[in-house]
Design an enzyme around this catalytic site. Structure first.
Site, PDB file in Angstrom:
ATOM      1  N   SER A 131     -10.605   1.834   3.355  1.00 27.64           N
ATOM      2  CA  SER A 131     -10.461   1.218   4.674  1.00 27.64           C
ATOM      3  C   SER A 131     -11.799   1.101   5.373  1.00 27.64           C
ATOM      4  CB  SER A 131      -9.520   2.048   5.544  1.00 27.64           C
ATOM      5  OG  SER A 131      -9.468   1.480   6.829  1.00 27.64           O
ATOM      6  N   LYS A 185      -2.926   5.152   2.049  1.00 32.81           N
ATOM      7  CA  LYS A 185      -3.498   3.922   2.623  1.00 32.81           C
ATOM      8  C   LYS A 185      -2.403   3.050   3.253  1.00 32.81           C
ATOM      9  CE  LYS A 185      -6.548   0.888   3.799  1.00 32.81           C
ATOM     10  NZ  LYS A 185      -6.128  -0.444   3.647  1.00 32.81           N
ATOM     11  N   HIS A 188      -1.638   4.577   6.487  1.00 34.74           N
ATOM     12  CA  HIS A 188      -2.778   4.258   7.358  1.00 34.74           C
ATOM     13  C   HIS A 188      -2.577   2.872   7.974  1.00 34.74           C
ATOM     14  CE1 HIS A 188      -6.539   1.993   7.925  1.00 34.74           C
ATOM     15  NE2 HIS A 188      -7.130   3.131   8.247  1.00 34.74           N
TER      16      HIS A 188
HETATM   17  C1  6PG Z   1      -8.382  -1.604   6.302  1.00 33.53           C
HETATM   18  C2  6PG Z   1      -7.291  -2.617   6.582  1.00 33.53           C
HETATM   19  C3  6PG Z   1      -7.143  -3.617   5.501  1.00 33.53           C
HETATM   20  C4  6PG Z   1      -5.936  -4.513   5.680  1.00 33.53           C
HETATM   21  C5  6PG Z   1      -6.083  -5.472   6.778  1.00 33.53           C
HETATM   22  C6  6PG Z   1      -5.095  -6.623   6.749  1.00 33.53           C
HETATM   23  O1  6PG Z   1      -8.042  -0.442   6.347  1.00 33.53           O
HETATM   24  O2  6PG Z   1      -9.539  -1.978   6.098  1.00 33.53           O
HETATM   25  O3  6PG Z   1      -6.084  -1.915   6.699  1.00 33.53           O
HETATM   26  O4  6PG Z   1      -7.023  -2.944   4.296  1.00 33.53           O
HETATM   27  O5  6PG Z   1      -5.743  -5.212   4.514  1.00 33.53           O
HETATM   28  O6  6PG Z   1      -6.078  -4.826   7.992  1.00 33.53           O
HETATM   29  O7  6PG Z   1      -3.808  -6.247   7.049  1.00 33.53           O
HETATM   30  P1  6PG Z   1      -2.744  -7.338   7.549  1.00 33.53           P
HETATM   31  O8  6PG Z   1      -3.218  -8.683   7.076  1.00 33.53           O
HETATM   32  O9  6PG Z   1      -1.466  -6.952   6.936  1.00 33.53           O
HETATM   33  O10 6PG Z   1      -2.769  -7.262   9.040  1.00 33.53           O
END
Ligand code: 6PG
Length: 474
Positions: A131, A185, A188
């Site tokens: 993330s 994750k 998260h």
């Molecule tokens: C992260 C985010 C990432 C996630 C986006 C998109 O931790 O860097 O969680 O991994 O893919 O936030 O999520 P959505 O398109 O479902 O909003």
């Protein structure tokens, strides 16, 4: 003697793959990446810091040959079929002992299946949650590995080097068995959805309910980010209000269509919470409201049909902003509590042995849900690693009790003036239900037994009971 082989290989040189690889190179690792798009392979090389060893390839086999055995290969490709496709093309090229890592947002059940499939063939396979977005990947993400501990030990030095650091400690830890990394994750991301929904509700109240300009909004979120609400999501919200539009006069935020997308991880969190019987209603509502936002055309029709104009919130700005800050703090704690309660249950139910203090520790830096309040949670889980719900921690309870009256005031103002604050409301209702020694569920049990002979238990004697319920219509 130094050889020409590379320390780490990446499959998929999109934003995340490229930046993570460049981050590794910046820490002295020799890295090589593969992408079918020659432009992406080239971009990897041209964006490397001078003096680092970075190579981009367009042939998978050539990349694999140039890796130091046991090979460490991560894929960062879209979840689902692309991951299976990559594994299929990779397996004939690797040797026993090599480590294949899925660093994307895969569903944990897919990861479990792949762990078994790949292990049967003599290779290591790990699911790792990463993330931090583009910036985090380049400068220090939060990394959530799980599964194969032997493989983890081999990649640990690289992951520790590139991860975010909080007070000198790396935001990476082995988070349990099987698909634990991807599970953590996923949760998260569920929390991410919930906090984003909450912040958007505070924005609507301040913007539409109090008429605050973008400059004024910037000041509010800036001051919030300098106090106990300090968090990445509040920080970027502060900045968003100042971003000019490059196509028309004014701020970009006012030109963005109010329809949210979602790739599915929030929904998975809700789905899985229902499978495990652990309520995460603030996450659920955040998922639902993204879906509701998507039916814009229906909302436009309904707004004409239900012409109840929203009113101004008639409380002095300073007072309301203060109440709202407390309400947001209260609700954010509740979001984390729900997500962590789900991890607590999943840890035993799915036999993952997830160390909650470590989860909270590594979320403190690099990831999208990093926030100052995680220090408080870290203390709570360090003192009691088997805490089933953060809301049972005494210090957390004190904080929520002290802010509850402001939470109630905000909800009253919002509902009286016609603003939907479903996530804020849900946070309060969750706490009210969770802290209730008595819930009206005795009536539900009576109804179930009445129409379906589903049986019930009694408060005054052990056993399972059924009653032939009478009709009392007169
Ligand atoms: C992260 C985010 C990432 C996630 C986006 C998109 O931790 O860097 O969680 O991994 O893919 O936030 O999520 P959505 O398109 O479902 O909003």
């Amino acid at each position: 003697m130094e050889n020409n082989l590379f320390d780490f290989g990446m499959i998929g040189l999109g934003t995340m793959g490229r930046n993570l690889l460049l981050n590794m190179a910046d820490h002295g690792f020799k890295v090589i990446g593969f992408d079918t798009d020659p432009g992406k392979a080239k971009l990897l090389e041209t964006s490397a810091t001078p003096g680092t060893r970075v190579k981009g390839m367009n042939t998978l086999a050539e990349m694999v040959q140039q890796l130091q055995p046991p090979r460490k290969i991560m894929m960062l490709v879209p979840a689902g079929k692309p991951v299976d496709d990559v594994i299929r093309s990779l397996l004939p090229l690797v040797s026993p002992g090599d480590i294949i890592i899925d660093g994307g947002n895969s569903h944990y059940t897919d990861t479990l299946r792949r762990v078994n499939e790949v292990r049967e063939k003599g290779f290591h396979f790990m699911g790792i949650g990463i993330s931090g977005g583009e910036h985090g990947a380049r400068t220090g993400p939060s990394i959530m590995p799980g599964g194969d501990i032997q493989a983890y030990e081999q990649v640990k030095p690289i992951l520790e080097a590139v991860s975010a650091k909080v007070n000198g400690s790396a935001c990476v830890a082995h988070l349990g068995k099987g698909a634990a990394g991807h599970y953590v994750k996923m949760v998260h991301n569920g929390i991410e959805y919930a906090i984003m929904q909450l912040i958007s509700e505070t924005y609507q109240l301040l913007h539409s309910g109090k008429g605050l300009s973008n400059d004024a909004l910037h000041k509010v979120y800036k001051s919030w980010n300098e106090g106990e609400l300090q968090s990445y999501l509040v920080e970027i919200t502060r900045d968003i209000f100042m971003q000019p539009d490059d196509k028309t006069p004014g701020r970009l935020v006012d030109r963005i269509l109010d329809k949210a997308g979602a790739k599915g991880t929030g929904k998975w969190t809700s789905q899985d919470s229902m499978d495990l019987g652990i309520p995460v209603p603030v996450i659920d509502i955040a998922v639902s409201l993204r879906d509701l936002s998507a039916v814009k055309e229906e909302r436009v029709q309904a707004s004409a049909l239900y012409k109840s104009a929203t009113h101004e919130i008639e409380v002095p700005n300073e007072v309301f902003i203060n109440q709202l800050a407390d309400a947001l703090y209260f609700s954010m704690i509740v979001c984390y509590a729900q997500g962590l309660a789900l991890l607590y249950k999943a840890s035993s139910e799915l036999k993952m042995d997830i160390p909650l203090p470590e989860v909270v520790r590594i979320w403190r830096g690099g990831c999208i849900i990093r926030s100052a309040m995680l220090d408080l949670f870290y203390k709570a889980f360090t003192e009691n690693p088997k805490l089933p719900n953060l809301l049972l921690d005494k210090q957390v309870a004190g904080i929520l009790q002290a802010r509850k009256h402001h939470m109630v005031s905000v909800i009253l103002h919002a509902t009286q003036t016609g603003f939907p604050v479903a996530a804020l409301m849900n946070s309060l209702c969750y706490l009210e239900a969770y802290r209730s020694e008595f819930l009206p569920t005795n009536l539900i049990q009576a109804q179930r037994d009445y129409f379906g002979a589903h049986t019930y238990q009694r408060v005054d004697m052990p056993g399972i009971f059924h009653t032939d319920w009478g009709s009392y219509d007169n």
